[in-house]
Design a protein around this motif. Structure first.
Motif, PDB file in Angstrom:
ATOM      1  N   GLN A 112      11.825   4.478   5.854  1.00 51.57           N
ATOM      2  CA  GLN A 112      11.918   4.054   7.253  1.00 51.57           C
ATOM      3  C   GLN A 112      11.766   2.538   7.361  1.00 51.57           C
ATOM      4  OE1 GLN A 112       8.707   5.170  10.031  1.00 51.57           O
ATOM      5  NE2 GLN A 112      10.306   5.887  11.432  1.00 51.57           N
ATOM      6  N   MET A 113      10.802   1.981   6.612  1.00 49.55           N
ATOM      7  CA  MET A 113      10.612   0.533   6.639  1.00 49.55           C
ATOM      8  C   MET A 113      11.842  -0.173   6.066  1.00 49.55           C
ATOM      9  SD  MET A 113       7.640  -1.816   4.840  1.00 49.55           S
ATOM     10  CE  MET A 113       6.311  -1.110   5.798  1.00 49.55           C
ATOM     11  N   TYR A 114      12.399   0.403   4.996  1.00 54.77           N
ATOM     12  CA  TYR A 114      13.604  -0.182   4.390  1.00 54.77           C
ATOM     13  C   TYR A 114      14.752  -0.225   5.407  1.00 54.77           C
ATOM     14  CZ  TYR A 114      18.111   0.286   2.008  1.00 54.77           C
ATOM     15  OH  TYR A 114      19.429   0.180   1.648  1.00 54.77           O
ATOM     16  N   CYS A 115      14.953   0.871   6.119  1.00 51.75           N
ATOM     17  CA  CYS A 115      16.030   0.918   7.119  1.00 51.75           C
ATOM     18  C   CYS A 115      15.812  -0.116   8.219  1.00 51.75           C
ATOM     19  CB  CYS A 115      16.137   2.314   7.730  1.00 51.75           C
ATOM     20  SG  CYS A 115      16.695   3.585   6.573  1.00 51.75           S
ATOM     21  N   LEU A 116      14.555  -0.287   8.641  1.00 51.03           N
ATOM     22  CA  LEU A 116      14.253  -1.241   9.708  1.00 51.03           C
ATOM     23  C   LEU A 116      14.395  -2.677   9.210  1.00 51.03           C
ATOM     24  CD1 LEU A 116      11.147   0.497  11.331  1.00 51.03           C
ATOM     25  CD2 LEU A 116      13.499   0.443  12.210  1.00 51.03           C
ATOM     26  N   MET A 117      13.781  -2.960   8.049  1.00 54.84           N
ATOM     27  CA  MET A 117      13.802  -4.335   7.549  1.00 54.84           C
ATOM     28  C   MET A 117      15.181  -4.757   7.046  1.00 54.84           C
ATOM     29  SD  MET A 117      10.919  -5.820   8.009  1.00 54.84           S
ATOM     30  CE  MET A 117      10.927  -4.975   9.586  1.00 54.84           C
ATOM     31  N   SER A 173      14.377   7.512  -3.660  1.00 50.53           N
ATOM     32  CA  SER A 173      13.825   8.171  -2.467  1.00 50.53           C
ATOM     33  C   SER A 173      13.508   7.170  -1.363  1.00 50.53           C
ATOM     34  CB  SER A 173      12.557   8.949  -2.839  1.00 50.53           C
ATOM     35  OG  SER A 173      12.823   9.911  -3.832  1.00 50.53           O
ATOM     36  N   ALA A 174      12.925   6.043  -1.751  1.00 46.30           N
ATOM     37  CA  ALA A 174      12.427   5.097  -0.748  1.00 46.30           C
ATOM     38  C   ALA A 174      13.469   4.070  -0.330  1.00 46.30           C
ATOM     39  CB  ALA A 174      11.189   4.382  -1.279  1.00 46.30           C
ATOM     40  N   MET A 232       0.828  -1.205   0.000  1.00 47.71           N
ATOM     41  CA  MET A 232       0.000   0.000   0.000  1.00 47.71           C
ATOM     42  C   MET A 232       0.868   1.263   0.000  1.00 47.71           C
ATOM     43  SD  MET A 232      -3.009   1.199  -0.174  1.00 47.71           S
ATOM     44  CE  MET A 232      -4.018  -0.247   0.192  1.00 47.71           C
ATOM     45  N   MET A 233       1.957   1.231   0.753  1.00 49.89           N
ATOM     46  CA  MET A 233       2.861   2.394   0.783  1.00 49.89           C
ATOM     47  C   MET A 233       3.479   2.641  -0.593  1.00 49.89           C
ATOM     48  SD  MET A 233       4.895   1.943   4.388  1.00 49.89           S
ATOM     49  CE  MET A 233       4.050   1.998   5.969  1.00 49.89           C
ATOM     50  N   ILE A 234       3.839   1.572  -1.281  1.00 53.36           N
ATOM     51  CA  ILE A 234       4.417   1.725  -2.627  1.00 53.36           C
ATOM     52  C   ILE A 234       3.379   2.299  -3.579  1.00 53.36           C
ATOM     53  CG2 ILE A 234       5.328   0.471  -4.615  1.00 53.36           C
ATOM     54  CD1 ILE A 234       6.694  -1.433  -2.696  1.00 53.36           C
ATOM     55  N   THR A 235       2.155   1.791  -3.502  1.00 55.72           N
ATOM     56  CA  THR A 235       1.083   2.276  -4.374  1.00 55.72           C
ATOM     57  C   THR A 235       0.826   3.764  -4.137  1.00 55.72           C
ATOM     58  OG1 THR A 235       0.057   0.084  -4.372  1.00 55.72           O
ATOM     59  CG2 THR A 235      -1.316   1.943  -5.051  1.00 55.72           C
ATOM     60  N   ARG A 236       0.861   4.194  -2.883  1.00 50.07           N
ATOM     61  CA  ARG A 236       0.606   5.601  -2.546  1.00 50.07           C
ATOM     62  C   ARG A 236       1.857   6.479  -2.636  1.00 50.07           C
ATOM     63  NH1 ARG A 236      -3.116   4.628   2.897  1.00 50.07           N
ATOM     64  NH2 ARG A 236      -4.950   3.767   1.830  1.00 50.07           N
ATOM     65  N   ASN A 237       2.979   5.855  -3.014  1.00 55.10           N
ATOM     66  CA  ASN A 237       4.241   6.592  -3.163  1.00 55.10           C
ATOM     67  C   ASN A 237       4.655   7.289  -1.861  1.00 55.10           C
ATOM     68  OD1 ASN A 237       6.430   7.257  -4.875  1.00 55.10           O
ATOM     69  ND2 ASN A 237       5.624   9.326  -5.140  1.00 55.10           N
TER      70      ASN A 237
END
Length: 783
Positions: free
Chosen positions: A300-305, A362-363, A288-293
């Motif tokens: 933040q999720m990338y850094c955590l995961m 960016s993400a 959902m986050m990817i779809t909503r850009n």
């Protein structure tokens, strides 16, 4: 009874009890002042006692041990007198700091004891590694540390750890306390070990283990409750904040010296309890986050995961799925426009690439793993066959036997043609803009699977531009060839393009010689005819040559060319490709006089009215006059009857057709003497117009030949690659052969499994290779 003492014992008591050794040593333990003379005397006394014999050293060691234990007993009473945790820690740290300071000074006068003392009997068992330590003169230091450990530390270390962990728990809960209390406890654990091989053993087995356990216990329930109460998005903030806090706290309270991996272990512990245990719930929000850009949250999720084992993989899969679905949906939404307009098509692909590249930057901070997922998904979009479909024939030339491929390489080649030839699109752009857009095409080309299709169409367009001399910039044409080499296009493809430029230069010299010869003969056509003699090996046009009845001026001109060429190159044969020829004719109408650029086929059609300009001619009349095949004749007529850029057509037809299929035998054609060119809304009485379009290089048969040629060349490429691999490997399994084959050919095209199977069977049949007798899935090369 009279007591008889050994002389050594008498001497020792005089030195130790009745002399200055014991009082000075005791004052050192209590950190009381000792004069310089007393300090030096102690060195001498120790040396003197140790020089007697082994019994002197043993007596001194035992006496010193008893003195140290007695001192530590006093420390223990002062520490255990406190019941409050903080007071206990303060008392312990205070006593430890003073004692540890003396561990640096007291051993110095007793250096000789460490060098001379030899353990024996039960002492060896008791002291453990004393002999190893004594070699370094550290016997007394070890004695002091071991005594502290055995007497006081071992009895209260549980209370020390619990008290320290309670203080850290209070800090995690937001309460303030004196951080030096925990630091002091940690330092005592670190400094207590006298093991030379592992000086952090006591710290690791006790303090570090207790710290990790308390951390895990603290967050175990709190993290789960926070996630349930606040949701994933807020929980990520919480987890990121706590991870940072714990790393900073670990820097204060855990040992950071060389050989310690406490920080790494603590980080792993907090990641496990804060992230790993809730990985599935967190990752469920990613699509959902990817779809909503939502790039900030994704980062933040990338850094955590990224801290969690295999935590990145589901995010990559979500990104890949999104790019594939979103990209294909975008392409399908504007399919009507981009399938017919190469410029719009390339712009759309570049827009998608830019959009997804920006998302990855960016993400996901341009992580190479996400760039790989982007490339994989984008490649799927570029090579999709649902919207853009090119049908290539198979060996069975039936309508149902085709293998669909993406039209992307064809559309990219068409766009390059728009930029490189004199067209409306290229005239609006500067030289730098054209170069930039060509680079964009090459970027997309890297993702095209079947690059051989692009090269076929690009070569066809290049042929047209070179023959018609319609290139915007000859230097850019040659640069484009080198750029294709740089992006990994096969060398033989690129070399053939380079040979075409060389061919044009040779042909230009030949044409100049021919025109000079015509001028010597006072031939009237010398200034109006341009000769292009091209090498079939470089240009490799189709074998099909369309028959056409040429105007008399051209027909009479052909023998002169052939005779001239025969004299220059004996043994070579000229083949005339009239569908690749063109010229300029002058049309004089009722409105004005116009120069028309036409193909040879168009010229042949228009010359049918040369002697009868006002007659109406039927389709049959034109067929007899031009001798063109019916399909080519209809296509040529359509280009003169319904040219899209003209408001007044050059030819008129009765009845009015809607497509070339509407031309029938009884259809009548006539010249439109009111033909006129309109520019900017104004009628032009003079001007020039290009009717050539895209007809001059392709006929229906030659286009079919082009597609068949692509497949035929692929067959040869597959055969060549299989033989090359087998010649090198000698013996190979079917699966390994297919893997190496795809890897070798991927820069040109991806061979179909059916094609690979057919060519393997063909090579086996023709004795290039064979199957292993006892394993049909293994092939053996035959020299």
């Amino acid at each position: 009874m009279t007591s008889i003492l050994h002389p050594t014992e008498t001497k020792f008591e005089d030195k130790w009890d009745r002399g200055d050794m014991k009082p000075i040593t005791l004052r050192l333990l209590h950190q009381q002042s000792v004069s310089k003379q007393e300090w030096q005397n102690l060195f001498w006394d120790v040396h003197h006692v140790c020089s007697w014999d082994d019994r002197g050293s043993a007596k001194l060691y035992e006496a010193l041990r008893e003195l140290i234990l007695s001192f530590i007993s006093g420390c223990q009473l002062r520490v255990l007198g406190h019941q409050d945790d903080a007071a206990l820690l303060r008392a312990y740290i205070n006593e430890w700091v003073k004692f540890f300071a003396q561990c640096q000074y007291l051993p110095k006068p007793y250096m000789n004891l460490g060098q001379n003392y030899k353990s024996s009997g039960s002492s060896t068992t008791q002291l453990g590694s004393t002999q190893e330590k004594s070699k370094d003169g550290m016997l007394v230091e070890k004695l002091m540390l071991d005594s502290w450990n055995e007497s006081i530390f071992s009895s209260i270390k549980g209370r020390l750890q619990d008290s320290a962990m309670k203080l850290i728990h209070s800090e995690r809960s937001g309460e303030a306390f004196d951080i030096q209390l925990v630091i002091g406890v940690r330092e005592s654990y670190v400094n207590l070990s006298s093991d030379a091989d592992d000086h952090l053993k006591i710290y690791r087995d006790n303090f570090e283990n207790a710290y990790l356990t308390s951390t895990r216990t603290f967050y175990k329930g709190q993290a789960s409750q926070h996630l349930a109460d606040n949701g994933v998005r807020n929980y990520m903030n919480y987890a990121a904040e706590k991870l940072k806090e714990e790393d900073q706290r670990a820097m204060r309270y855990l040992e950071m010296s060389k050989g310690s991996d406490s920080l790494k272990m603590l980080h792993h512990c907090t990641v496990e309890v804060l992230l790993t245990d809730f990985k599935d719930q967190i990752l469920a929000e990613c699509p959902m986050m990817i779809t909503r850009n939502e790039t900030d949250k994704l980062y933040q999720m990338y850094c955590l995961m990224n801290e969690v084992e295999s935590g990145i993989d589901p995010m990559r899969e979500s990104l890949e799925f999104h790019i594939t679905q979103d990209g294909l949906a975008d392409m399908e939404a504007c399919a009507d426009t981009i399938t017919t307009d190469p410029e719009k098509y390339v712009e759309k692909l570049l827009e998608l690439f830019t959009r997804y590249s920006k998302l990855v930057k960016s993400a996901f901070h341009d992580d190479h793993r996400f760039l790989t997922s982007r490339d994989k998904a984008y490649k799927t979009v570029v090579n999709d066959t649902h919207v853009f479909r090119l049908e290539l024939p198979t060996k069975q030339k039936t309508a149902s036997k085709t293998q669909p491929e993406s039209r992307c390489p064809e559309l990219l080649a068409n766009y390059c043609d728009l930029l490189l030839r004199k067209s409306g699109a290229s005239r609006k752009l500067t030289s730098d803009e054209i170069e930039s857009r060509l680079r964009d095409v090459l970027l997309i080309l890297k993702y095209v699977q079947n690059k051989d299709v692009f090269m076929r169409y690009h070569k066809s367009h290049l042929t047209r531009r070179l023959i018609l001399d319609t290139s915007t910039d000859s230097e850019k044409e040659e640069n484009m060839v080198e750029w294709l080499r740089e992006v990994g296009m096969p060398a033989d493809y690129v070399n053939k393009l380079a040979r075409m430029f060389q061919d044009m230069k040779v042909s230009g010299d030949l044409n100049q010689e021919f025109q000079e010869k015509l001028k010597e003969q006072s031939n009237s056509v010398a200034d109006i005819v341009t000769l292009k003699v091209l090498n079939a090996g470089a240009w490799s046009r189709g074998s099909e040559r369309t028959v056409v009845s040429l105007p008399m001026e051209l027909e009479d001109f052909i023998p002169d060319v052939e005779e001239f060429y025969r004299q220059k190159h004996n043994g070579r044969k000229l083949q005339w490709h009239h569908h690749m020829s063109n010229g300029v004719i002058t049309f004089v109408g009722s409105v004005g006089k116009f120069d028309l650029e036409v193909t040879t086929f168009q010229m042949a059609v228009l010359f049918a009215w040369n002697q009868r300009p006002h007659d109406k001619l039927s389709l049959e009349d034109l067929r007899l006059s031009t001798e063109l095949p019916e399909g080519e004749l209809k296509r040529t007529l359509w280009s003169l009857v319904a040219f899209p850029k003209l408001k007044h057509q050059l030819l008129l037809c009765e009845p009015t057709p809607k497509s070339p299929r509407d031309f029938l035998d009884h259809s009548l054609f006539r010249i439109n003497h009111d033909f006129v060119i309109i520019r900017n809304g104004k009628v032009q009485k003079r001007g020039k117009f290009n009717f050539i379009g895209r007809l001059q290089l392709s006929t229906e048969t030659s286009r079919q030949e082009e597609n068949e040629g692509i497949v035929a060349l692929r067959v040869l490429r597959v055969q060549e690659a299989i033989v090359k691999i087998m010649k090198m490997r000698k013996k190979l399994t079917n699966a390994a052969l297919q893997t190496e084959l795809v890897e070798m050919l991927k820069n040109m095209f991806l061979p179909q499994k059916k094609m690979i199977k057919e060519q393997i069977e063909w090579l086996i049949e023709h004795k290039y290779m064979k199957r292993e007798d006892d394993d049909l899935n293994t092939f053996v090369y035959l020299a």
